[in-house]
Structure formats: C-alpha cells, structure tokens
Design a protein around this motif. Sequence first.
Motif, short mmCIF file in Angstrom:
data_model
loop_
_atom_site.label_atom_id
_atom_site.label_comp_id
_atom_site.label_asym_id
_atom_site.label_seq_id
_atom_site.Cartn_x
_atom_site.Cartn_y
_atom_site.Cartn_z
N MET A 204 0.64 -1.56 0.18
CA MET A 204 0.22 -0.15 0.10
C MET A 204 1.08 0.96 0.13
SD MET A 204 -2.94 -0.80 -0.19
CE MET A 204 -4.73 -1.73 0.42
N LYS A 205 1.76 1.40 1.21
CA LYS A 205 2.53 2.08 1.09
C LYS A 205 3.42 2.54 -0.61
CE LYS A 205 4.59 1.77 5.60
NZ LYS A 205 4.92 2.16 7.05
N ALA A 206 3.82 1.73 -1.27
CA ALA A 206 4.31 1.82 -2.74
C ALA A 206 3.07 1.61 -3.79
CB ALA A 206 4.76 0.37 -2.91
N LEU A 207 2.39 1.78 -3.62
CA LEU A 207 0.65 2.41 -4.49
C LEU A 207 0.17 3.84 -4.21
CD1 LEU A 207 -1.53 -0.95 -4.28
CD2 LEU A 207 0.10 -0.09 -6.46
N LYS A 208 0.65 3.79 -2.70
CA LYS A 208 0.16 5.50 -2.50
C LYS A 208 1.79 6.35 -2.89
CE LYS A 208 -0.19 8.64 1.30
NZ LYS A 208 1.65 9.44 0.76
N GLU A 209 2.62 6.24 -3.31
CA GLU A 209 4.14 6.71 -3.72
C GLU A 209 4.03 7.08 -5.77
OE1 GLU A 209 6.53 8.79 -2.61
OE2 GLU A 209 6.06 7.69 -0.09
N SER A 210 2.87 5.65 -5.48
CA SER A 210 2.66 5.91 -7.48
C SER A 210 0.98 7.11 -7.83
CB SER A 210 2.76 4.48 -7.92
OG SER A 210 3.63 3.30 -7.55
N GLY A 211 1.08 7.02 -6.38
CA GLY A 211 -0.98 7.47 -6.70
C GLY A 211 -2.24 7.06 -6.47
N ILE A 212 -1.96 5.45 -7.30
CA ILE A 212 -2.62 4.22 -7.33
C ILE A 212 -3.61 4.29 -5.84
CG2 ILE A 212 -3.42 2.20 -7.67
CD1 ILE A 212 -0.39 2.33 -8.96
N VAL A 213 -3.33 4.85 -4.56
CA VAL A 213 -4.12 4.69 -3.04
C VAL A 213 -3.71 5.76 -2.23
CG1 VAL A 213 -4.48 1.77 -3.28
CG2 VAL A 213 -2.88 3.50 -2.14
N THR A 214 -4.87 6.07 -1.92
CA THR A 214 -4.39 7.25 -1.07
C THR A 214 -4.13 6.83 0.47
OG1 THR A 214 -6.43 7.19 -0.01
CG2 THR A 214 -6.50 7.94 -1.73
N GLY A 215 -3.64 7.86 1.08
CA GLY A 215 -2.90 7.95 2.92
C GLY A 215 -4.04 6.81 3.89
N ALA A 216 -5.52 7.58 3.79
CA ALA A 216 -6.25 6.03 3.82
C ALA A 216 -5.80 5.32 3.56
CB ALA A 216 -7.81 7.21 4.18
N ALA A 217 -5.78 4.46 2.66
CA ALA A 217 -5.72 3.29 2.28
C ALA A 217 -4.42 2.22 3.04
CB ALA A 217 -5.60 2.91 0.85
N VAL A 218 -3.64 3.69 3.62
CA VAL A 218 -1.99 2.53 3.33
C VAL A 218 -2.34 3.12 5.70
CG1 VAL A 218 0.12 3.39 4.91
CG2 VAL A 218 -0.53 3.36 2.21
N VAL A 219 -3.37 3.44 5.97
CA VAL A 219 -3.63 3.43 7.70
C VAL A 219 -4.34 2.44 7.99
CG1 VAL A 219 -4.40 5.11 9.19
CG2 VAL A 219 -3.60 5.89 7.85
N GLN A 220 -5.27 2.23 6.71
CA GLN A 220 -6.56 1.16 7.16
C GLN A 220 -6.01 -0.19 6.86
OE1 GLN A 220 -9.96 1.26 7.95
NE2 GLN A 220 -10.32 2.88 7.76
N THR A 221 -5.20 -0.40 6.20
CA THR A 221 -4.23 -1.50 6.09
C THR A 221 -4.32 -1.83 7.68
OG1 THR A 221 -3.78 -1.43 3.54
CG2 THR A 221 -2.21 -3.20 4.52
N GLU A 222 -2.26 -0.99 7.62
CA GLU A 222 -2.05 -1.09 9.07
C GLU A 222 -3.24 -1.25 10.33
OE1 GLU A 222 -0.34 2.63 9.48
OE2 GLU A 222 2.03 2.24 8.89
N ALA A 223 -4.18 -0.77 10.41
CA ALA A 223 -5.35 -1.12 11.36
C ALA A 223 -5.95 -2.23 11.20
CB ALA A 223 -6.79 -0.32 11.27
N ALA A 224 -5.51 -2.70 10.03
CA ALA A 224 -5.87 -4.00 10.06
C ALA A 224 -5.08 -5.24 10.27
CB ALA A 224 -6.47 -4.90 8.85
N ARG A 225 -3.36 -5.16 9.96
CA ARG A 225 -2.52 -5.59 10.50
C ARG A 225 -2.57 -5.84 11.83
NH1 ARG A 225 3.17 -3.54 11.63
NH2 ARG A 225 3.60 -5.13 13.66
N TYR A 226 -3.23 -5.02 12.61
CA TYR A 226 -2.85 -4.74 14.76
C TYR A 226 -4.05 -5.20 14.97
CZ TYR A 226 0.95 -1.70 14.02
OH TYR A 226 2.30 -1.00 13.78
N ALA A 227 -5.53 -5.32 13.88
CA ALA A 227 -6.22 -5.85 14.35
C ALA A 227 -6.24 -7.72 14.81
CB ALA A 227 -7.64 -5.72 13.14
N ALA A 228 -5.61 -7.94 14.36
CA ALA A 228 -4.77 -9.91 13.32
C ALA A 228 -3.95 -9.84 14.51
CB ALA A 228 -5.03 -9.91 12.07
#
Length: 462
Positions: A204-228
């Motif tokens: 997600m961080k790489a895709l954010k650098e490419s402009g494909i996703v936003t910062g919200a996607a990175v944060v949500q992905t990190e939250a999902a990681r901690y939820a698991a």
Amino acid sequence: MRKTSYKIILLTIGLAGMLASCNTSRHFNRDSVDTKGIFGFEPTDSVTMAETPWQELFTDTLLQNYIQEGLANNPDLQIAIQRMAEAGAYFSQSKASLFPSISAKATDNYTRNPKSIYPDGPREVNNYQLGAEASWEVDIWGKLRSSKRAAYADLLASDAGKKAVQTRLIANIANAYYNLVSLDAKLAITRQTVKNNKELVETMKALKESGIVTGAAVVQTEAARYAAEVIIPDLNQQIRETENAMCVLLGSTPGTIQRDSLLALPNKPMMQAGVPSQLLDNRPDVMQAEYNVMSAYEMTNNARAYFYPSLTLTASTGFAATVLDKFLDPASFAANVVGGLTEPLFNKRANVTRLKVAKAQQTEALLNLRNTLLNAGQEVNNALYSYETSEQKIVLRQQQLDALKKSVSYTEQLLNYGSATYTEVLNAQQSLLSAQLNDVNDRLQKLSAVISLYRALGGGWK
C-alpha cells in the motif's frame, strides 16, 4: 433342668427355621429397566465403540502418555479408589455381622459391707471373675443378609463410580490435548495473517507513492494488521490456561504440554453406538445408578425385617470365686446358655419410619436410574449429531476457503492495476482469516464429538 433348657433352645431354633421359610424379601429385576428409544433412533448394529480400548482410539503417542500419567496421578481418581476401600470395609463388616460376637472379660469386684446390715458376715468381699461370652443373632428374616447384599451393591456402586471418574478423566485429557492442538493451529494461522498484512502494508505504501491509493488506504491496512495481531496475546493466554488445566488433570504442577500438530493427528473415528441396553453394562454412571437401586431394594428388605421377631442366642462360660486361691478350682467353673425371641411392640415409630424412608429411597434410586439413562441417551444423540454436523461443515468450509483464497489473490492483483479498492482487499483477507479459524473449530468439533460419544457409551475403563 439342663436337658429342659436344651430342649427349649432347640425348639426355639426349629421355630426360627419355620419362620425363615416365610421370608418374603424382594430383589431388583433388571428386566424392568426400559432402555428402548433413549438414543432417539432405532439402532441396527450391536457393535459399540465403548468396547474399544482407549489406546486403540487415541493413537497419538504423546496423548497416550498423558492419559497414562493422568490415570496414575489424578487426585479425583485417587479419591474414588479410596471410596472403594471404604465401601469394601463396610462390606467386610456386613459379612462379619452374620457370625457370633465373642468377648472376654476379667473382673475383680470389691465390696465392703457395713456391720449394721451384715453383723455376722464379712465386711470385705472380693469377687473374682474370668470368662468369655458369645452372642449370636439368628438371621431369621434375612435382615443381616439383606444388609450384606446392600453393602455389596454399595461396593459395586463405588467401583462403578471409580470407572465413571476414569472415563471422564480420559475424555477430559483428550479434549484438553486437542484444544491445545487447535489453539496452536489458530496461532499459526493468525501469525501468518499478520505476516501477510505487513507485506500488504508495504504494498500500500508503494501504491501510495505511485498515486494509485491514498494515505487512508495505508492507515486502514495498518489497522487491519494490528486487528489480527491483537488476537495473538489472547491465544497465548488460552494456551497457557489450557496447559494449566491439563496439568491439574495429570495431577502435576503448571508446566508446558508437548503436543503434535493438528494435521498430524489421526483421523479414524469409529462412530458405532450399539444398542441402548448395552449402557447397563458399559456406562459406569448407569451401572452405579443400577447398583444403588439394588442397594435400596435390599435396605427396604432390611427395614421390613425389623417388624418380625429376632432370635438371639447367648452363651457364657468362665471361673468365679471369692478367694483367689480357689479361682482356678474346677468347682469355680460355670456355664450358661440362653436363647430368646424378641418381638417389637412399641418402638417410638422407629421401625415404621425406617421402612417409609427405605421405600422412598428405593423410589428415588429408580428415578435416578431412569434419569441417568435419559441423560446418557441424550449425550449419545448429541455426539452423533455433532459429528455429522462437523463433517458437513468441513466440506462446506473447504469450499469457502478455496473461494476466499482466490478472492484475496484476485483483489490484490486488481488493486495493483487500480481495478479494486483497498477495502475489497481488506475484506477478503479478514473473511479468509475468519474462515480459517472456523475451519479449525470445525475439525475440533469433529474430534470432540468422537470423544463425547466414546464417553457417553461408557468407553475408557475396560
């Protein structure tokens, strides 16, 4: 005079024999126990997995060692063994009650007589006695024999109680072992999910650098990681608590339990229930309830016998003298034999109360036997249905897992091309984690159903 006494005693014994022939004691009839339909279905085969030794059902070497350790050290099982010893002592006492009681006595009775009462006699008199006495209650109405049979039934009931503790112990150890194995599997799945989520965060961080996703996607992905990842401490706590509980079953202090992996466990269930009537010979708590009924019947016979005459024979013999020098003189020897019938007339309702209580306890024991059978039938039915349900769920769950694995793979690929959102990827991964954990639960349910049926049928003590 002596011949007349002997004639009276012989006549008394003869009368006792005639009375004994009128004995109307009642005994428990097993044929009166109705087991039809308690499984909730009509069985077609008399083969039952209860006849299978636990070593053949549980082939995991580690589990076998733990069961063996539990059988040797478990406190509850040791308590049950001591209760058997107590019941055995009471049974020995009940057998001894059929024999005469014998006692020996030696006395020196000193008497000082006042002159005012005995002016011409000796003021001081010693009366020396040495002898033995025997007393025997002739069991005319079977009162003592009923008590002995009741004590024997209690002994068998305590033995069945020990077997019930053993079957429960084996089932509890096996369940605890399989729970640990399933928790290990859940922990491994969760750790793998956390690892995958970490990789997804980097993606997600790489895709954010490419402009494909936003910062919200990175944060949500990190939250999902901690939820698991937050699931892991709870799983570790459950593992520790289950290990500690299993150590208690083994009669040891808290420690680590070695175990195999879930995939390495044998999967050869033998789900034969047999016929309901076999519970009377296989399931220990049913056996115990039946022996309690037998004991109650005999105690009712015992209580009924108190209403009839009791015959007691008493014999005494020994030496008696007032002068110690003549104590062992043959002239000092004396013997006495007494036989008598005692008929209770008024005993403050003790006999009536004893009989009423015995009858009530007999009815209570019969109801308890019926209730125990109903519970056993329910457990058999539940275990079989749980096994069938788990098999259906495992098949469906595998199809769900296959679909979810494809869903995760497809959404990740589409995300790289901008054709899927990050929420679709997170939802797919979360659904896969949930399905994987439920798959472990399904397999645990299947193993638990096998254990439950084995215990419900009375397996483990043979």
